[in-house]
Structures are given as structure tokens and as C-alpha cells.
Design a protein around this motif. Structure first.
Motif, PDB file in Angstrom:
ATOM      1  N   TYR A   1      16.340  -9.568  32.963  1.00 28.16           N
ATOM      2  CA  TYR A   1      15.926 -10.721  31.796  1.00 28.16           C
ATOM      3  C   TYR A   1      16.199 -10.142  30.605  1.00 28.16           C
ATOM      4  CZ  TYR A   1      13.017 -12.832  35.661  1.00 28.16           C
ATOM      5  OH  TYR A   1      12.858 -13.544  36.718  1.00 28.16           O
ATOM      6  N   ASP A   2      16.315 -11.424  29.939  1.00 29.33           N
ATOM      7  CA  ASP A   2      16.545 -11.288  28.193  1.00 29.33           C
ATOM      8  C   ASP A   2      15.312 -10.748  27.452  1.00 29.33           C
ATOM      9  OD1 ASP A   2      17.091 -11.815  25.504  1.00 29.33           O
ATOM     10  OD2 ASP A   2      18.339 -13.560  26.069  1.00 29.33           O
ATOM     11  N   PRO A   3      15.479  -9.541  26.837  1.00 24.55           N
ATOM     12  CA  PRO A   3      14.516  -8.814  26.092  1.00 24.55           C
ATOM     13  C   PRO A   3      14.109  -9.788  24.911  1.00 24.55           C
ATOM     14  CG  PRO A   3      16.417  -7.551  26.103  1.00 24.55           C
ATOM     15  CD  PRO A   3      16.686  -8.495  27.150  1.00 24.55           C
ATOM     16  N   VAL A   4      15.088 -10.282  24.246  1.00 28.49           N
ATOM     17  CA  VAL A   4      15.053 -11.246  23.040  1.00 28.49           C
ATOM     18  C   VAL A   4      14.315 -12.356  23.220  1.00 28.49           C
ATOM     19  CG1 VAL A   4      16.210 -12.400  21.187  1.00 28.49           C
ATOM     20  CG2 VAL A   4      17.083 -10.274  21.837  1.00 28.49           C
ATOM     21  N   ALA A   5      14.655 -13.080  24.334  1.00 33.44           N
ATOM     22  CA  ALA A   5      13.997 -14.310  24.650  1.00 33.44           C
ATOM     23  C   ALA A   5      12.620 -14.103  24.959  1.00 33.44           C
ATOM     24  CB  ALA A   5      14.778 -15.011  26.057  1.00 33.44           C
ATOM     25  N   MET A   6      12.120 -12.999  25.468  1.00 31.12           N
ATOM     26  CA  MET A   6      10.697 -12.589  25.770  1.00 31.12           C
ATOM     27  C   MET A   6       9.930 -12.958  24.514  1.00 31.12           C
ATOM     28  SD  MET A   6      10.046 -11.903  28.843  1.00 31.12           S
ATOM     29  CE  MET A   6       8.566 -11.015  28.869  1.00 31.12           C
ATOM     30  N   PHE A   7      10.526 -12.762  23.179  1.00 36.13           N
ATOM     31  CA  PHE A   7       9.817 -13.010  21.911  1.00 36.13           C
ATOM     32  C   PHE A   7      10.157 -14.625  21.320  1.00 36.13           C
ATOM     33  CE2 PHE A   7      10.613  -8.637  22.195  1.00 36.13           C
ATOM     34  CZ  PHE A   7       9.225  -7.945  21.477  1.00 36.13           C
ATOM     35  N   LYS A   8      10.894 -15.290  21.978  1.00 30.99           N
ATOM     36  CA  LYS A   8      11.391 -16.603  21.562  1.00 30.99           C
ATOM     37  C   LYS A   8      10.795 -17.799  22.503  1.00 30.99           C
ATOM     38  CE  LYS A   8      14.477 -14.964  18.562  1.00 30.99           C
ATOM     39  NZ  LYS A   8      13.552 -14.684  17.285  1.00 30.99           N
ATOM     40  N   LYS A   9      10.638 -17.101  23.617  1.00 30.31           N
ATOM     41  CA  LYS A   9      10.327 -18.506  24.770  1.00 30.31           C
ATOM     42  C   LYS A   9       8.831 -18.361  25.351  1.00 30.31           C
ATOM     43  CE  LYS A   9      14.698 -19.839  25.211  1.00 30.31           C
ATOM     44  NZ  LYS A   9      15.317 -21.063  25.480  1.00 30.31           N
ATOM     45  N   ASP A  10       8.523 -19.372  26.053  1.00 31.64           N
ATOM     46  CA  ASP A  10       7.249 -19.244  26.701  1.00 31.64           C
ATOM     47  C   ASP A  10       7.162 -18.610  27.980  1.00 31.64           C
ATOM     48  OD1 ASP A  10       5.836 -20.625  24.596  1.00 31.64           O
ATOM     49  OD2 ASP A  10       6.329 -22.595  25.540  1.00 31.64           O
ATOM     50  N   ALA A  11       8.272 -18.665  28.728  1.00 29.96           N
ATOM     51  CA  ALA A  11       8.418 -17.809  29.877  1.00 29.96           C
ATOM     52  C   ALA A  11       9.782 -16.967  29.800  1.00 29.96           C
ATOM     53  CB  ALA A  11       8.631 -18.910  31.090  1.00 29.96           C
ATOM     54  N   PRO A  12       9.750 -15.989  30.808  1.00 25.70           N
ATOM     55  CA  PRO A  12      10.851 -15.161  30.641  1.00 25.70           C
ATOM     56  C   PRO A  12      12.180 -16.081  31.094  1.00 25.70           C
ATOM     57  CG  PRO A  12       9.045 -14.387  31.971  1.00 25.70           C
ATOM     58  CD  PRO A  12       8.618 -15.807  31.590  1.00 25.70           C
ATOM     59  N   GLU A  13      13.293 -15.253  30.595  1.00 27.17           N
ATOM     60  CA  GLU A  13      14.484 -16.069  30.903  1.00 27.17           C
ATOM     61  C   GLU A  13      15.379 -15.110  31.442  1.00 27.17           C
ATOM     62  OE1 GLU A  13      17.763 -19.015  28.522  1.00 27.17           O
ATOM     63  OE2 GLU A  13      16.008 -18.226  27.256  1.00 27.17           O
ATOM     64  N   LEU A  14      16.083 -15.447  32.518  1.00 25.69           N
ATOM     65  CA  LEU A  14      16.956 -14.342  33.261  1.00 25.69           C
ATOM     66  C   LEU A  14      18.353 -14.225  32.196  1.00 25.69           C
ATOM     67  CD1 LEU A  14      17.107 -12.668  35.632  1.00 25.69           C
ATOM     68  CD2 LEU A  14      17.956 -14.677  36.946  1.00 25.69           C
ATOM     69  N   GLY A  15      18.555 -12.947  32.341  1.00 30.27           N
ATOM     70  CA  GLY A  15      20.011 -13.053  31.654  1.00 30.27           C
ATOM     71  C   GLY A  15      21.257 -13.198  32.135  1.00 30.27           C
TER      72      GLY A  15
ATOM     73  N   VAL B   1      21.318   2.294  29.261  1.00 28.02           N
ATOM     74  CA  VAL B   1      20.638   1.305  30.278  1.00 28.02           C
ATOM     75  C   VAL B   1      21.420   0.011  29.803  1.00 28.02           C
ATOM     76  CG1 VAL B   1      18.750  -0.224  30.548  1.00 28.02           C
ATOM     77  CG2 VAL B   1      18.508   2.412  30.473  1.00 28.02           C
ATOM     78  N   ASP B   2      21.897  -0.753  30.674  1.00 30.16           N
ATOM     79  CA  ASP B   2      22.243  -1.852  30.426  1.00 30.16           C
ATOM     80  C   ASP B   2      21.262  -3.331  30.194  1.00 30.16           C
ATOM     81  OD1 ASP B   2      24.882  -1.391  30.236  1.00 30.16           O
ATOM     82  OD2 ASP B   2      25.762  -2.136  32.308  1.00 30.16           O
ATOM     83  N   TYR B   3      21.509  -4.208  29.403  1.00 26.71           N
ATOM     84  CA  TYR B   3      20.649  -5.274  29.335  1.00 26.71           C
ATOM     85  C   TYR B   3      21.483  -6.516  29.385  1.00 26.71           C
ATOM     86  CZ  TYR B   3      16.964  -1.755  28.107  1.00 26.71           C
ATOM     87  OH  TYR B   3      16.240  -0.646  28.103  1.00 26.71           O
ATOM     88  N   TYR B   4      20.780  -7.583  30.072  1.00 27.28           N
ATOM     89  CA  TYR B   4      21.521  -8.890  30.184  1.00 27.28           C
ATOM     90  C   TYR B   4      21.033  -9.778  29.234  1.00 27.28           C
ATOM     91  CZ  TYR B   4      23.692  -7.568  34.367  1.00 27.28           C
ATOM     92  OH  TYR B   4      24.492  -6.655  35.210  1.00 27.28           O
ATOM     93  N   PHE B   5      21.527 -10.915  28.665  1.00 26.90           N
ATOM     94  CA  PHE B   5      21.164 -11.848  27.652  1.00 26.90           C
ATOM     95  C   PHE B   5      21.550 -13.199  28.289  1.00 26.90           C
ATOM     96  CE2 PHE B   5      21.600  -7.674  25.736  1.00 26.90           C
ATOM     97  CZ  PHE B   5      20.155  -7.647  24.993  1.00 26.90           C
ATOM     98  N   ALA B   6      20.624 -14.106  27.781  1.00 29.49           N
ATOM     99  CA  ALA B   6      21.144 -15.615  28.153  1.00 29.49           C
ATOM    100  C   ALA B   6      21.954 -16.202  27.585  1.00 29.49           C
ATOM    101  CB  ALA B   6      19.530 -16.338  28.070  1.00 29.49           C
ATOM    102  N   SER B   7      22.334 -15.586  26.317  1.00 35.31           N
ATOM    103  CA  SER B   7      23.238 -16.148  25.334  1.00 35.31           C
ATOM    104  C   SER B   7      23.904 -14.954  24.483  1.00 35.31           C
ATOM    105  CB  SER B   7      22.618 -17.380  24.411  1.00 35.31           C
ATOM    106  OG  SER B   7      21.971 -16.762  23.429  1.00 35.31           O
ATOM    107  N   ALA B   8      25.119 -15.586  23.709  1.00 33.71           N
ATOM    108  CA  ALA B   8      25.818 -14.585  22.975  1.00 33.71           C
ATOM    109  C   ALA B   8      24.558 -14.278  21.759  1.00 33.71           C
ATOM    110  CB  ALA B   8      26.962 -15.238  22.606  1.00 33.71           C
TER     111      ALA B   8
END
Length: 161
Positions: free
Chosen positions: A46-60, A71-78
Motif C-alpha cells: 500500500y502507498d504510505p503517502v496516500a494513507m495521509f491523503k485519502k479516506d481509504a488505503p490505496e494499493l501501490g 525495504v521497498d515501498y510501492y506508490f499509487a503515482s509518481a
């Protein structure tokens, strides 16, 4: 003799690289297996940045991957990847992504993005709804106690707790 020396040096270098991943597995809640880069995946993809910006978790998406501390982290956008790259510490979950209530009681339990809270700009995850409800009844105590306990268990293997 030269090939034996090369093999020994190669083995030493590989030990350093492998030990980094082992340490990360002890300090971060990561998925079993590795990403294409050879690193474990944090926050269950899941996108860690989106956790702060969205109402629901967003898969990266693996297309937008950043590496931090082994550790690798996936993001929903650039865009969210760039925000993370500029300041990873402000977007990472506390306690390596383990359940904050679990850390409070001295355990490393899986952190689930569906049960999350942001307090003072920090992301805390919880293992399930029941534990999240317990946390809500004693937020300040759990957060404070978990921060105190984390230093003592951070590098301890899950099986040793």
C-alpha cells in the motif's frame, strides 16, 4: 589460491548484503518473499503517502517503487513516490509497520492498513478491529507506552518475543 581469495571476498560481501535484509525483516513488517529488486515489500504494497491523503488505503504499483532502509515501498503515482523520496520518515508507519498495540504489549503483530490512525502527523497501524477499538479507549497510553517499548524490541526477532 587466487580463486579461493576471490570466493572468500565474494562470500563476505554477500553476507553483508544478506544481513541487511535480515535486519530489515526484524525491524520492519514486510511481506514474505522479495520484490523484483530483491528487497522485501513494506506496508503490504500500500502507498504510505496516500494513507495521509485519502479516506481509504490505496494499493501501490510496482512501477512506482522506492527503497528505504532495505525495504521497498510501492506508490499509487509518481507524485506520491516523489513526496516519499523527499522525506521518507514523515510518511512511514511507526514501529516499522507493526501493530502499535502489539508493540505496547511487547509483541510484533501485523499492521493492517484498514485499521490505522494518524496522531500528530504519525501513522499508526493495528492488527484488527478489536485491537483498534481497545486502542481508541486508551490512545495516549498506548502510543506513549509503545514508543517506550519499541527501542527494546525493535531488533528482536518476532519468534524471540
Amino acid at each position: 589460491m587466487l580463486s579461493k581469495l576471490i570466493f572468500t571476498c565474494l562470500a563476505a560481501v554477500m553476507t553483508v548484503f544478506i544481513s541487511t535484509a535480515v535486519f530489515a525483516a526484524d525491524e520492519y513488517n514486510v511481506n514474505n518473499g522479495l520484490t523484483l529488486s530483491g528487497k522485501p515489500l513494506g506496508l503490504h504494497g500500500y502507498d504510505p503517502v496516500a494513507m495521509f491523503k485519502k479516506d481509504a488505503p490505496e494499493l501501490g504499483n510496482a512501477e512506482f517503487t522506492s527503497h528505504h532502509d532495505g525495504v521497498d515501498y510501492y506508490f499509487a503515482s509518481a507524485k506520491t513516490k516523489d513526496l516519499f523520496d523527499a522525506d521518507p520518515a514523515s510518511h512511514l508507519p511507526q514501529f516499522g509497520g507493526f501493530c502499535a498495540f502489539g508493540v505496547f504489549v511487547g509483541a510484533k503483530l501485523d499492521g493492517d492498513v484498514r485499521y490505522a490512525d494518524i496522531v500528530d502527523g504519525k501513522l499508526y497501524l493495528f492488527v484488527n478491529e478489536a485491537i483498534f477499538k481497545k486502542y481508541l479507549d486508551q490512545k495516549d497510553e498506548v502510543i506513549k507506552g509503545a514508543h517506550v517499548k519499541w527501542d527494546g524490541i525493535r531488533s528482536t526477532a518476532i519468534g524471540d518475543l
